[in-house]
Design an enzyme around this catalytic site. Structure first.
Site, PDB file in Angstrom:
ATOM      1  N   GLY A  76       0.804  -1.208   0.000  1.00  0.00           N
ATOM      2  CA  GLY A  76       0.000   0.000   0.000  1.00  0.00           C
ATOM      3  C   GLY A  76       0.838   1.259   0.000  1.00  0.00           C
ATOM      4  O   GLY A  76       2.072   1.214   0.066  1.00  0.00           O
ATOM      5  N   GLN A  77       0.173   2.398  -0.055  1.00  0.00           N
ATOM      6  CA  GLN A  77       0.889   3.670  -0.117  1.00  0.00           C
ATOM      7  C   GLN A  77       1.795   3.866   1.101  1.00  0.00           C
ATOM      8  O   GLN A  77       2.985   4.178   0.965  1.00  0.00           O
ATOM      9  CB  GLN A  77      -0.107   4.833  -0.201  1.00  0.00           C
ATOM     10  N   THR A  97      -9.520   0.921   1.942  1.00  0.00           N
ATOM     11  CA  THR A  97      -9.511   2.383   1.836  1.00  0.00           C
ATOM     12  C   THR A  97     -10.333   2.930   0.672  1.00  0.00           C
ATOM     13  O   THR A  97     -10.320   4.132   0.435  1.00  0.00           O
ATOM     14  CB  THR A  97      -8.063   2.889   1.700  1.00  0.00           C
ATOM     15  N   LYS A 123     -13.316   2.110  10.315  1.00  0.00           N
ATOM     16  CA  LYS A 123     -12.039   2.524  10.901  1.00  0.00           C
ATOM     17  C   LYS A 123     -12.216   2.881  12.378  1.00  0.00           C
ATOM     18  O   LYS A 123     -11.355   2.584  13.213  1.00  0.00           O
ATOM     19  CB  LYS A 123     -11.454   3.707  10.127  1.00  0.00           C
ATOM     20  N   THR A 149      -8.029   7.348  10.343  1.00  0.00           N
ATOM     21  CA  THR A 149      -8.381   8.355   9.340  1.00  0.00           C
ATOM     22  C   THR A 149      -9.115   9.556   9.914  1.00  0.00           C
ATOM     23  O   THR A 149      -9.789   9.452  10.949  1.00  0.00           O
ATOM     24  CB  THR A 149      -9.281   7.709   8.261  1.00  0.00           C
ATOM     25  N   ASP A 150      -9.000  10.672   9.213  1.00  0.00           N
ATOM     26  CA  ASP A 150      -9.778  11.861   9.555  1.00  0.00           C
ATOM     27  C   ASP A 150     -11.269  11.641   9.326  1.00  0.00           C
ATOM     28  O   ASP A 150     -12.105  12.379   9.861  1.00  0.00           O
ATOM     29  CB  ASP A 150      -9.297  13.055   8.717  1.00  0.00           C
ATOM     30  N   TYR A 196     -16.711   3.564   5.470  1.00  0.00           N
ATOM     31  CA  TYR A 196     -15.260   3.537   5.672  1.00  0.00           C
ATOM     32  C   TYR A 196     -14.895   4.125   7.031  1.00  0.00           C
ATOM     33  O   TYR A 196     -14.185   3.499   7.821  1.00  0.00           O
ATOM     34  CB  TYR A 196     -14.570   4.319   4.558  1.00  0.00           C
ATOM     35  N   TRP A 233      -5.986  12.527   4.020  1.00  0.00           N
ATOM     36  CA  TRP A 233      -5.796  12.713   2.577  1.00  0.00           C
ATOM     37  C   TRP A 233      -4.419  12.190   2.112  1.00  0.00           C
ATOM     38  O   TRP A 233      -3.605  12.913   1.541  1.00  0.00           O
ATOM     39  CB  TRP A 233      -5.953  14.188   2.217  1.00  0.00           C
TER      40      TRP A 233
END
Length: 298
Positions: free
Chosen positions: A6-7, A57, A124, A96-97, A120, A145
């Site tokens: 993943g990123q 995600t 989370k 996550t935000d 999502y 982001w």
């Protein structure tokens, strides 16, 4: 580490080896939706630090794939937390935000009440709750982001469309902070070191770049920056039209404001987190250099 492809996972593979031996696992190594397989993988490796960069995600797809999103973002996290508790290991998990509803225009702190608007964010948040319920030693890092030079993300999508189209509509009434996976990986290393030295307490921390922007202004910045670097585009910044979330009509409702107050983490670690534009400039430099060398931007 879970989620090696993943990123964030790909960037963690560069930073975590400084802390000791790193074992990186991806989908081909363990199915995180299979709780027994996940337990077996943990038992085989017996890690003293578990870094979970795996996650479902796809925000819009999660609306119609709730069960899979819950398996990855909540149930797998509960399994990791139980193992961490039993093995006295440190669990590092990325959230996550989108656990917030965006009703506040102030940057969200770790003590603000979550109220997710989409599946999502809800899954989370359930993962966060599972970690808290386990009382394991954990660092939960809420990010905002996230992007990288690789993968399906906003910058890569915008730049692809900028090569194909001369006009584009982008949402202008959602505000947040673009944050590079490279920054997240670097700070994660520092956070693990800080937890080992008891500089950081176990708990939730916000991790993002500084400043804020809208998706629309972000897209304009990307296209202007790409053009300035000589990347061939059909689209100009003026060709990006601002639209509302309601007009855009995405499957998942997103918060209008999701800035994260990072002062707790930055203060504890003595960090000065960079403005979001610095990371985006680095991304554009890398993509431009890659394009000049003829390498694919993915």
């Amino acid at each position: 580490m879970l989620g090696k492809a993943g990123q964030i996972g790909r960037e963690l593979r560069h930073t975590l080896p400084a802390l000791g031996e790193l074992v990186s696992l991806g989908r081909e190594d363990v199915d995180v939706c299979n709780q027994q397989a996940l337990r077996d993988a943990l038992s085989a490796q017996q890690p003293d630090v578990i870094v979970n960069a795996a996650g479902y995600t796809a925000v819009d797809l999660a609306e119609s794939h709730r069960e899979t999103a819950d398996l990855v973002n909540a149930q797998a996290v509960a399994t990791l937390a139980r193992y961490a508790k039993d093995a006295s290991a440190l669990l590092v998990h990325f959230s996550t935000d989108y656990v917030f509803d965006g009703a506040s225009t102030a940057a969200y702190t770790e003590t603000d009440a979550p109220s997710p608007l989409n599946v999502y964010g809800a899954t989370k948040l359930a993962g966060e709750a599972a970690i808290a319920a386990s009382t394991c030693n954990a660092l939960v890092l809420r990010c905002c982001w996230v992007y990288a030079t690789h993968g399906q993300n906003f910058p890569n999508t915008i730049l692809r469309l900028a090569r194909e189209r001369d006009s584009l509509e982008v949402v202008a009434d959602q505000i947040g902070t673009p944050t590079s996976a490279a920054l997240i990986a670097a700070v994660t290393q520092r956070a693990i070191e800080g937890r080992r030295r008891n500089v950081l307490a176990s708990g939730i921390y916000h991790l993002a770049a500084s400043g804020a922007t809208s998706w629309h202004a972000y897209a304009q910045y990307l296209v202007a920056g790409a053009a300035a670097r000589g990347m061939p585009l059909r689209l100009s910044p003026d060709g990006i039209r601002a639209v509302t979330s309601a007009a855009y009509g995405a499957a998942a409702t997103r918060p209008h404001h999701s800035r994260l107050d990072t002062s707790r983490l930055a203060g504890a670690l003595g960090l000065q987190l960079p403005d979001w534009a610095h990371g985006v400039d680095d991304l554009l430099d890398q993509l431009s250099d890659r394009e000049k060398c003829g390498a694919p931007n993915s």
